[in-house]
Design a protein around this motif. Structure first.
Motif, PDB file in Angstrom:
ATOM      1  N   UNK A 129       6.064   3.535   0.936  1.00 22.69           N
ATOM      2  CA  UNK A 129       7.366   3.365   0.300  1.00 22.69           C
ATOM      3  C   UNK A 129       8.160   2.248   0.943  1.00 22.69           C
ATOM      4  N   UNK A 130       8.140   2.163   2.271  1.00 22.49           N
ATOM      5  CA  UNK A 130       9.013   1.219   2.963  1.00 22.49           C
ATOM      6  C   UNK A 130       8.298  -0.061   3.390  1.00 22.49           C
ATOM      7  N   UNK A 131       6.983   0.011   3.607  1.00 21.36           N
ATOM      8  CA  UNK A 131       6.255  -1.164   4.068  1.00 21.36           C
ATOM      9  C   UNK A 131       5.291  -1.692   3.016  1.00 21.36           C
ATOM     10  N   UNK A 132       4.401  -0.812   2.574  1.00 25.96           N
ATOM     11  CA  UNK A 132       3.403  -1.231   1.587  1.00 25.96           C
ATOM     12  C   UNK A 132       2.423  -2.215   2.193  1.00 25.96           C
ATOM     13  N   UNK A 133       2.010  -3.164   1.398  1.00 27.48           N
ATOM     14  CA  UNK A 133       1.105  -4.184   1.894  1.00 27.48           C
ATOM     15  C   UNK A 133      -0.320  -3.689   2.022  1.00 27.48           C
ATOM     16  N   UNK A 134      -1.119  -4.487   2.676  1.00 31.30           N
ATOM     17  CA  UNK A 134      -2.540  -4.183   2.819  1.00 31.30           C
ATOM     18  C   UNK A 134      -2.784  -2.949   3.676  1.00 31.30           C
ATOM     19  N   UNK A 135      -2.003  -2.797   4.738  1.00 30.36           N
ATOM     20  CA  UNK A 135      -2.182  -1.643   5.626  1.00 30.36           C
ATOM     21  C   UNK A 135      -1.899  -0.339   4.882  1.00 30.36           C
ATOM     22  N   UNK A 136      -0.849  -0.328   4.086  1.00 36.26           N
ATOM     23  CA  UNK A 136      -0.538   0.865   3.315  1.00 36.26           C
ATOM     24  C   UNK A 136      -1.616   1.214   2.313  1.00 36.26           C
TER      25      UNK A 136
END
Length: 321
Positions: A129-136
């Motif tokens: 929800x707050x970061x996302x991106x590839x790691x999420x």
């Protein structure tokens, strides 16, 4: 000669009345609806409701009729005196130290595993929800991987991974560290329960967190709220219903689990799912096994009541009721 003033009348439209179908048509519609809903109801009543009633009567000592065969084969069977039920099976079960130990282990494993699952699912959902991106995306993808691995295979893999000659002890031995043996302990039962329950909980919790409006989060940030204040005061309350539903589903699934504790847990104490199987087949005490089943059913009913409340609250908030 003056003309008399003409009186203008305004005809007011009569209030429209709701046209009700004739009684015959309404009765036909009701019969059609009942006919469409009746097959699944009869199926549930025949294959679930009727066996539950039979089993409950058997636990109270009514050994006649369809319970006669199992009563003849089983050992330590208590029979009712006519129409008066016999609570001997319940007395035997609740005075057994083995059952009390297994009940405590079952509740402890359920609470521990459910807490870990919900915390991991919430952490993944908040990161998305707050970061996302590839790691999420990687985290969410790894969380649902157990969904496609059979429980039996996962149980054997976990058992070998934490065994005396498993991967962790082998790596620790190379470093001169004595790693504990967790195979055939309740630790592996908790690990296996978390492994099998995490995918479904992650999907539910993540979807609930993603449904929180971003405008509410931005408004809280503009007001000076910190990240944890936003999470505690905005995100979690608004996603509370999906989190409660995920928690109840996870708890009920772990409470009645059999495969994971059977393959990875100790002989005693163990969870009630394994204990029921032992009492029914190995110990040949079906009446006591049925009593244990109703104890699990009572605990699951209490958890299911929270699920029903969460669903009712969700429907009420959406205006469905």
């Amino acid at each position: 000669m003056t003309a008399e003033p003409t009186t203008v009348r305004e005809d007011r439209a009569a209030p429209s009345r709701r046209v009700r179908p004739a009684r015959g048509v309404a009765g036909a519609r009701a019969a059609a609806g009942l006919g469409m809903a009746l097959p699944p109801i009869l199926l549930i009543a025949l294959f679930i409701g009727f066996p539950i009633v039979l089993a409950f009567a058997f636990s109270l000592g009514f050994t006649g009729g369809l319970n006669h065969t199992i009563a003849v084969i089983g050992q330590n069977v208590h029979e009712a005196d006519g129409a008066v039920p016999d609570l001997g099976a319940y007395t035997d079960t609740f005075t057994s130290q083995r059952f009390l130990g297994d009940l405590a282990v079952t509740v402890a494993v359920t609470l521990t595993s459910t807490t870990i699952v919900v915390l991991l699912a919430a952490a993944i959902g908040l990161y998305l929800k707050f970061r996302g991106g590839l790691v999420g995306k990687v985290l969410s993808g790894l969380a649902v991987v157990p969904l496609f691995i059979p429980v039996v295979i996962a149980s054997w893999a976990i058992l070998g991974f934490y065994s005396a000659n498993g991967f962790l002890r082998s790596v620790a031995a190379q470093l001169g560290v004595e790693f504990p043996v967790w195979s055939f302990t309740m630790v592996t039962v908790v690990i296996g329960s978390v492994w099998t329950s995490l995918p479904f909980a992650t999907l539910l919790v993540t979807s609930g967190l993603q449904a929180v409006p971003q405008a509410m989060i931005d408004a809280a940030r503009d007001a000076g709220a910190s990240f944890w204040r936003v999470v505690a005061s905005v995100v979690l309350p608004m996603a509370g219903v999906p989190i409660i539903i995920a928690t109840t589903f996870t708890a009920i699934g772990i409470l009645g689990s059999f495969t994971v504790p059977y393959f990875t847990g100790p002989n005693s104490p163990n969870m009630l799912g394994v204990d029921m199987s032992n009492y029914f087949s190995a110990f040949n005490q079906p009446q006591q096994a049925v009593v244990m089943a109703f104890v699990v059913f009572a605990i699951a009913s209490g958890i299911a009541a929270v699920y029903v409340w969460a669903n009712f609250r969700s429907a009420k908030e959406s205006g469905a009721v």
